[in-house]
Motif scaffolding. Structure first.
Motif, short mmCIF file in Angstrom:
data_model
loop_
_atom_site.label_atom_id
_atom_site.label_comp_id
_atom_site.label_asym_id
_atom_site.label_seq_id
_atom_site.Cartn_x
_atom_site.Cartn_y
_atom_site.Cartn_z
N GLU A 111 -1.03 8.63 17.09
CA GLU A 111 -1.65 9.73 16.34
C GLU A 111 -1.37 9.59 14.85
OE1 GLU A 111 -4.17 12.79 15.80
OE2 GLU A 111 -3.82 11.76 17.70
N CYS A 112 -0.18 9.11 14.50
CA CYS A 112 0.15 8.86 13.09
C CYS A 112 -0.80 7.82 12.49
CB CYS A 112 1.59 8.40 12.95
SG CYS A 112 2.82 9.68 13.22
N TRP A 113 -1.10 6.78 13.26
CA TRP A 113 -2.02 5.74 12.77
C TRP A 113 -3.44 6.28 12.63
CZ3 TRP A 113 -0.52 1.80 10.14
CH2 TRP A 113 0.77 1.31 10.33
N VAL A 120 -6.85 7.52 4.58
CA VAL A 120 -7.61 6.52 3.80
C VAL A 120 -9.02 7.03 3.56
CG1 VAL A 120 -8.63 4.20 3.89
CG2 VAL A 120 -6.22 4.52 4.50
N ALA A 121 -9.64 7.60 4.60
CA ALA A 121 -10.98 8.17 4.44
C ALA A 121 -10.96 9.29 3.40
CB ALA A 121 -11.51 8.69 5.77
N PHE A 149 -6.01 10.54 -11.17
CA PHE A 149 -5.90 10.88 -9.76
C PHE A 149 -5.97 9.67 -8.84
CE2 PHE A 149 -6.40 15.11 -11.28
CZ PHE A 149 -5.77 15.89 -10.34
N TYR A 150 -6.50 8.55 -9.32
CA TYR A 150 -6.58 7.36 -8.47
C TYR A 150 -5.21 6.89 -8.00
CZ TYR A 150 -11.52 7.16 -9.78
OH TYR A 150 -12.85 7.46 -9.97
N PRO A 151 -4.21 6.78 -8.91
CA PRO A 151 -2.88 6.38 -8.42
C PRO A 151 -2.26 7.40 -7.46
CG PRO A 151 -3.00 6.16 -10.81
CD PRO A 151 -4.26 6.84 -10.36
N ILE A 152 -2.55 8.67 -7.66
CA ILE A 152 -2.04 9.70 -6.77
C ILE A 152 -2.61 9.52 -5.37
CG2 ILE A 152 -2.03 12.20 -6.29
CD1 ILE A 152 -2.00 12.56 -9.40
N LEU A 158 -0.03 5.56 0.74
CA LEU A 158 1.21 4.81 0.96
C LEU A 158 2.23 5.65 1.74
CD1 LEU A 158 2.85 2.23 0.44
CD2 LEU A 158 3.63 3.29 -1.69
N ILE A 159 2.38 6.90 1.37
CA ILE A 159 3.33 7.78 2.08
C ILE A 159 2.93 7.92 3.54
CG2 ILE A 159 4.12 10.18 2.27
CD1 ILE A 159 4.05 10.24 -0.85
N ASP A 160 1.65 8.13 3.80
CA ASP A 160 1.20 8.26 5.19
C ASP A 160 1.39 6.96 5.96
OD1 ASP A 160 0.32 10.01 7.14
OD2 ASP A 160 -1.79 9.52 6.85
N LEU A 161 1.19 5.84 5.29
CA LEU A 161 1.39 4.54 5.92
C LEU A 161 2.86 4.33 6.29
CD1 LEU A 161 -0.02 1.88 6.70
CD2 LEU A 161 0.46 1.06 4.40
N VAL A 162 3.76 4.67 5.37
CA VAL A 162 5.20 4.56 5.64
C VAL A 162 5.59 5.47 6.80
CG1 VAL A 162 7.50 5.04 4.69
CG2 VAL A 162 5.82 3.78 3.32
#
Length: 178
Positions: A111-113, A120-121, A149-152, A158-162
């Motif tokens: 579910e995390c993936w 990403v969407a 806002f692009y880097p944010i 990245l946080i969700d991926l980690v």
């Protein structure tokens, strides 16, 4: 002004969801409840139009305009999941629906993936709105704040991926039954 509209849209989103669920489960009018739930994308449309009109009328883009794009991305990518989450709880509470289940182990990691894909969407949708707003205004000086806002968005992904990697390597354990 845009910040107030974002807040109003967030409130409107949840009012439509709660009203839809109350009508659906408490009042027993399933079709009418579904209509109210189906109106939630209208809130996103209102925010999008308000943001575009504000910038087209000469406003300089600020943090609130960037937040509007992020809000739209998250609402579009996660809206269905949020409605499903609330629907499950209302069905259990008011209509003898099954008890909401808590996920553990690899089921939770999976579910995390799925959430990584949603995130990403959401980031891509938000980035698209940021680009669209900049293009519609056509004045880089007035929309420079949006580029921040692009880097944010990248950091959020990245946080969700980690998070997903962490729960894949160290799955959430089910509490021991006493």
């Amino acid at each position: 002004m845009i910040l107030a509209i974002i807040i109003a849209c967030e409130i409107g989103f949840w009012v439509l969801i709660i009203a839809g669920l109350i009508v659906r489960y408490v009042l027993g009018r399933r079709r009418a409840g579904l209509v109210l739930l189906a109106l939630t994308p209208l809130v996103d449309l209102i925010l999008l139009v308000a943001t575009v009109l504000d910038l087209r009328s000469g406003a300089t883009a600020g943090t609130a305009h960037g937040l509007a794009a992020v809000y739209l991305g998250i609402s579009i990518a996660y809206g269905h999941k949020m409605i499903g989450w609330a629907d499950t709880r209302f069905a259990h509470r008011f209509s003898d629906g099954p008890r909401p289940t808590r996920l553990y182990g690899m089921t939770y990691a999976q579910e995390c993936w799925k959430d990584v894909v949603r995130t990403v969407a959401a980031a891509l949708i938000a980035a698209g709105f940021l680009y669209l707003l900049s293009a519609l205004v056509g004045d880089p000086g007035r929309t420079a704040a949006l580029a921040g806002f692009y880097p944010i968005l990248g950091l959020i992904v990245l946080i969700d991926l980690v998070w997903a990697i962490g729960y894949t390597l160290w799955p959430r354990r089910q509490p021991s039954q006493v």
